[in-house]
Design an enzyme around this catalytic site. Structure first.
Site, PDB file in Angstrom:
ATOM      1  N   HIS A 268       0.882  -1.179   0.000  1.00 30.39           N
ATOM      2  CA  HIS A 268       0.000   0.000   0.000  1.00 30.39           C
ATOM      3  C   HIS A 268       0.918   1.228   0.000  1.00 30.39           C
ATOM      4  O   HIS A 268       1.669   1.440  -0.948  1.00 30.39           O
ATOM      5  CB  HIS A 268      -0.932  -0.104   1.210  1.00 30.39           C
ATOM      6  CG  HIS A 268      -2.055   0.889   1.254  1.00 30.39           C
ATOM      7  ND1 HIS A 268      -2.402   1.697   0.210  1.00 30.39           N
ATOM      8  CD2 HIS A 268      -2.933   1.184   2.259  1.00 30.39           C
ATOM      9  CE1 HIS A 268      -3.433   2.448   0.551  1.00 30.39           C
ATOM     10  NE2 HIS A 268      -3.767   2.161   1.799  1.00 30.39           N
ATOM     11  N   HIS A 307      -2.369  -2.028  -9.871  1.00 32.06           N
ATOM     12  CA  HIS A 307      -3.295  -1.432  -8.915  1.00 32.06           C
ATOM     13  C   HIS A 307      -4.559  -2.262  -8.899  1.00 32.06           C
ATOM     14  O   HIS A 307      -4.991  -2.744  -9.943  1.00 32.06           O
ATOM     15  CB  HIS A 307      -3.624   0.021  -9.317  1.00 32.06           C
ATOM     16  CG  HIS A 307      -4.158   0.822  -8.199  1.00 32.06           C
ATOM     17  ND1 HIS A 307      -5.490   0.783  -7.848  1.00 32.06           N
ATOM     18  CD2 HIS A 307      -3.553   1.648  -7.318  1.00 32.06           C
ATOM     19  CE1 HIS A 307      -5.658   1.569  -6.807  1.00 32.06           C
ATOM     20  NE2 HIS A 307      -4.505   2.100  -6.452  1.00 32.06           N
ATOM     21  N   ASP A 363       2.827   5.617  -6.777  1.00 28.06           N
ATOM     22  CA  ASP A 363       4.083   5.471  -6.053  1.00 28.06           C
ATOM     23  C   ASP A 363       5.305   5.380  -6.959  1.00 28.06           C
ATOM     24  O   ASP A 363       6.429   5.448  -6.482  1.00 28.06           O
ATOM     25  CB  ASP A 363       4.035   4.211  -5.180  1.00 28.06           C
ATOM     26  CG  ASP A 363       3.083   4.394  -4.026  1.00 28.06           C
ATOM     27  OD1 ASP A 363       3.070   5.495  -3.461  1.00 28.06           O
ATOM     28  OD2 ASP A 363       2.349   3.453  -3.700  1.00 28.06           O
TER      29      ASP A 363
HETATM   30  N1  ACO Z   1       4.708  -6.735 -10.808  1.00 30.02           N
HETATM   31  C1  ACO Z   1       4.562  -7.916 -11.453  1.00 30.02           C
HETATM   32  N2  ACO Z   1       3.414  -8.570 -11.559  1.00 30.02           N
HETATM   33  C2  ACO Z   1       2.340  -8.027 -10.981  1.00 30.02           C
HETATM   34  C3  ACO Z   1       2.403  -6.797 -10.292  1.00 30.02           C
HETATM   35  C4  ACO Z   1       3.641  -6.143 -10.213  1.00 30.02           C
HETATM   36  N3  ACO Z   1       3.780  -5.000  -9.584  1.00 30.02           N
HETATM   37  N4  ACO Z   1       1.180  -6.510  -9.825  1.00 30.02           N
HETATM   38  C5  ACO Z   1       0.379  -7.485 -10.200  1.00 30.02           C
HETATM   39  N5  ACO Z   1       1.078  -8.415 -10.901  1.00 30.02           N
HETATM   40  C6  ACO Z   1       0.545  -9.616 -11.532  1.00 30.02           C
HETATM   41  C7  ACO Z   1       0.154 -10.665 -10.488  1.00 30.02           C
HETATM   42  O1  ACO Z   1       1.235 -11.518 -10.197  1.00 30.02           O
HETATM   43  C8  ACO Z   1      -0.974 -11.352 -11.195  1.00 30.02           C
HETATM   44  O2  ACO Z   1      -0.432 -12.196 -12.151  1.00 30.02           O
HETATM   45  P1  ACO Z   1      -1.133 -13.633 -12.472  1.00 30.02           P
HETATM   46  O3  ACO Z   1      -2.475 -13.281 -13.018  1.00 30.02           O
HETATM   47  O4  ACO Z   1      -0.210 -14.281 -13.426  1.00 30.02           O
HETATM   48  O5  ACO Z   1      -1.223 -14.333 -11.143  1.00 30.02           O
HETATM   49  C9  ACO Z   1      -1.676 -10.245 -11.942  1.00 30.02           C
HETATM   50  O6  ACO Z   1      -0.659  -9.259 -12.182  1.00 30.02           O
HETATM   51  C10 ACO Z   1      -2.832  -9.630 -11.184  1.00 30.02           C
HETATM   52  O7  ACO Z   1      -2.325  -9.101  -9.967  1.00 30.02           O
HETATM   53  P2  ACO Z   1      -3.041  -9.198  -8.566  1.00 30.02           P
HETATM   54  O8  ACO Z   1      -1.995  -9.447  -7.520  1.00 30.02           O
HETATM   55  O9  ACO Z   1      -4.204 -10.145  -8.617  1.00 30.02           O
HETATM   56  O10 ACO Z   1      -3.600  -7.744  -8.415  1.00 30.02           O
HETATM   57  P3  ACO Z   1      -4.137  -7.095  -7.093  1.00 30.02           P
HETATM   58  O11 ACO Z   1      -5.222  -6.197  -7.512  1.00 30.02           O
HETATM   59  O12 ACO Z   1      -4.449  -8.130  -6.076  1.00 30.02           O
HETATM   60  O13 ACO Z   1      -2.875  -6.296  -6.544  1.00 30.02           O
HETATM   61  C11 ACO Z   1      -1.345  -4.590  -6.069  1.00 30.02           C
HETATM   62  C12 ACO Z   1      -2.720  -4.949  -6.661  1.00 30.02           C
HETATM   63  C13 ACO Z   1      -1.248  -5.090  -4.611  1.00 30.02           C
HETATM   64  C14 ACO Z   1      -1.179  -3.082  -6.054  1.00 30.02           C
HETATM   65  C15 ACO Z   1      -0.252  -5.264  -6.921  1.00 30.02           C
HETATM   66  O14 ACO Z   1      -0.351  -4.806  -8.264  1.00 30.02           O
HETATM   67  C16 ACO Z   1       1.148  -5.026  -6.392  1.00 30.02           C
HETATM   68  O15 ACO Z   1       1.575  -5.754  -5.488  1.00 30.02           O
HETATM   69  N6  ACO Z   1       1.884  -3.995  -6.924  1.00 30.02           N
HETATM   70  C17 ACO Z   1       3.196  -3.675  -6.429  1.00 30.02           C
HETATM   71  C18 ACO Z   1       3.095  -2.888  -5.143  1.00 30.02           C
HETATM   72  C19 ACO Z   1       2.599  -1.467  -5.368  1.00 30.02           C
HETATM   73  O16 ACO Z   1       3.088  -0.741  -6.236  1.00 30.02           O
HETATM   74  N7  ACO Z   1       1.657  -1.073  -4.520  1.00 30.02           N
HETATM   75  C20 ACO Z   1       1.107   0.288  -4.529  1.00 30.02           C
HETATM   76  C21 ACO Z   1      -0.310   0.295  -4.952  1.00 30.02           C
HETATM   77  S1  ACO Z   1      -0.877   1.962  -5.017  1.00 30.02           S
HETATM   78  C22 ACO Z   1      -1.211   2.339  -3.439  1.00 30.02           C
HETATM   79  O17 ACO Z   1      -1.508   1.545  -2.589  1.00 30.02           O
HETATM   80  C23 ACO Z   1      -1.155   3.724  -3.078  1.00 30.02           C
END
Ligand code: ACO
Length: 443
Positions: A268, A307, A363
């Site tokens: 987050h 996201h 971010d």
């Molecule tokens: N890098 C690589 N792969 C990713 C990323 C990433 N940053 N984010 C998602 N994916 C992939 C997942 O592995 C998944 O792949 P799959 O379908 O092969 O299993 C697919 O994309 C879908 O991702 P989910 O994890 O289901 O997406 P979710 O909505 O649950 O997660 C989140 C969102 C937590 C923000 C995620 O994208 C992440 O961890 N990003 C990196 C951390 C980040 O930047 N967080 C800040 C968010 S903005 C904020 O809070 C202010």
């Protein structure tokens, strides 16, 4: 045009039910009438992490993740970033309308009167280790404020509520700056209420022996806009924590401490800190393809990408990119920017990211600006928390005033043991570790 209802046939019983559809949703509680027998508890929805469950009606923030639209109370984020100020936006988020001149003066005046913290809070802060994370300190100090303002428990009293708005918004930068100076072993700089909100924050962070701190206007403005961009983001993890804890009628300091704790996590508000660490680890443009390969192999996440809601470019990331240029003119270009731009370029044309609709989020670039402005990475989530405070308050007020809300209490699907008899010590089979015990339970 058909009816706004959903017809469900339960194939277990052959019975048919008609549920009302309102605002594109059905009421989960309407599912409970669907039973196989009189004793049956009734059907529930299963939605870990609330990915498809609306927990409230809200008028604070609108997001269209597919189109990359973000609006506070109907005002596009781009217009607020360009024309509003953080304190005005804070008023908007909490009260629902932009203040007129008189209201704005009163609002800003009251906030200026609450920037100081009780000396005992400062002393409490002194108890932390020199290397304590400032976000951990902020979470603790927000919770501690609850003990200084016991009246804040009267959450239904509008006048008392208002005082807590002032205190939470005005004191958070002071707590943040004091936490930072504690880690540096620097004497605390008390608020200078002649300065703007962002200007005073910079003063409390950076002032040394000069008689009067004069913030750089470009950096002051940039910080103010960054606070606006972080103002609210509807039912995210920390807003949900604020609402959930607030729903037990805990005072707003305890609820805000919980929200800040939720924000602290690397998935987050802690993500911007992780972005910077990632860029430093990559170290050079030539290492970008190798890093992206590791991400695609599932070894790592590309921090600052993806996201839960945005499946398009995060509009805040666009605005931040523009601010970065202005800030770098003052501070000099952040060398990590080139790595970030290359990462974005490669990711945005790579099938892995395109298919999953992974775009830079807020971010991705904010950390680069913060670094150029001299903030250590540990301060990034703290800066986020300052900006998010009015959003948390707006969500909290809306939750309290919503007649449909009750104490938040999700259901579960129990997958543990059915009743079994207590085992005497000499009858128990040793298990490898506690985690193994947990996973041995029948599913
Ligand atoms: N890098 C690589 N792969 C990713 C990323 C990433 N940053 N984010 C998602 N994916 C992939 C997942 O592995 C998944 O792949 P799959 O379908 O092969 O299993 C697919 O994309 C879908 O991702 P989910 O994890 O289901 O997406 P979710 O909505 O649950 O997660 C989140 C969102 C937590 C923000 C995620 O994208 C992440 O961890 N990003 C990196 C951390 C980040 O930047 N967080 C800040 C968010 S903005 C904020 O809070 C202010």
């Amino acid at each position: 045009m058909g009816k706004d209802t959903l017809t469900i046939t339960d194939n277990r019983t052959g019975k048919t039910y008609e549920l009302e559809i309102k605002d594109g949703t059905i009421r989960s509680l309407d599912l409970r009438q669907i039973k196989v027998s009189k004793e049956d508890f009734g059907l529930m929805g299963y939605d870990p992490a609330f990915t498809n469950t609306a927990s409230c009606r809200s008028q604070v923030t609108f997001i269209d993740g597919a189109k990359g639209i973000l609006m506070y109370r109907g005002y596009p984020i781009e217009q607020l970033a360009e024309q509003s100020s953080f304190l005005e936006t804070a008023y908007l988020l909490i009260y629902g309308e932009l203040p007129n001149g008189e209201q704005l003066d009163e609002w800003e005046g009251n906030l200026k009167h609450h920037t100081f913290i009780h000396e005992n809070i400062r002393k409490l802060l002194g108890g932390f280790r020199y290397d304590a994370h400032p976000m951990g300190m902020l979470v603790s100090m927000l919770g501690a404020l609850s003990t200084f303002y016991p009246k804040s428990k009267r959450i239904r009293d509008p006048e008392i509520r208002k005082e807590q708005f002032y205190r939470l918004i005005a004191k958070t930068p002071t707590l943040a700056a004091f936490s930072f100076r504690h880690t540096r072993g620097l004497p605390m700089i008390y608020p200078d209420n002649d300065l703007s909100y962002a200007g005073n924050f910079l003063n409390m962070l950076w002032k040394m022996s000069e008689a009067k701190y004069e913030p750089n206007p470009v950096l002051e403005k940039a910080l103010d806009v960054l606070f606006i961009l972080h103002g609210d983001h509807e039912q995210n993890c920390s807003a949900n924590a604020m609402r959930s804890v607030g729903s037990s009628e805990a005072d707003p300091y305890c609820a805000a401490a919980a929200a800040a704790a939720a924000l602290y996590g690397p998935l987050h508000g802690g993500a911007n800190e992780q972005v910077l660490r990632m860029l430093v680890e990559i170290g050079s443009i030539k290492n970008v393809p190798g890093y992206v390969k590791r991400v695609k192999e599932g070894e790592l996440l590309l921090m600052g990408f993806g996201h839960r809601v945005y499946k398009n470019y995060d509009p805040r990331a666009q605005i931040i990119k523009g601010i970065a240029d202005q800030v770098f003119e003052v501070t000099g270009r952040n060398p990590l920017l080139d790595i970030a731009l290359e990462l974005e370029r490669i990711a945005l044309q790579d099938d892995y990211f395109v298919k999953r609709k992974l775009y830079p989020n807020v971010d991705f670039y904010s950390g680069l600006i913060y670094q150029a402005m001299g903030f250590p990475v540990e301060m990034y989530p703290v800066l986020f928390a300052i900006g998010r405070m009015p959003g948390w308050i707006g969500q909290w007020v809306e939750m309290l005033d919503d007649k449909e809300q009750k104490i938040a209490r999700p259901r579960q699907i129990y997958t543990g043991y059915q009743k079994r008899d207590y085992l005497a010590l000499d009858k128990r089979v040793p298990v490898a570790d506690k985690a193994a015990v947990a996973t041995q339970a029948p599913t």
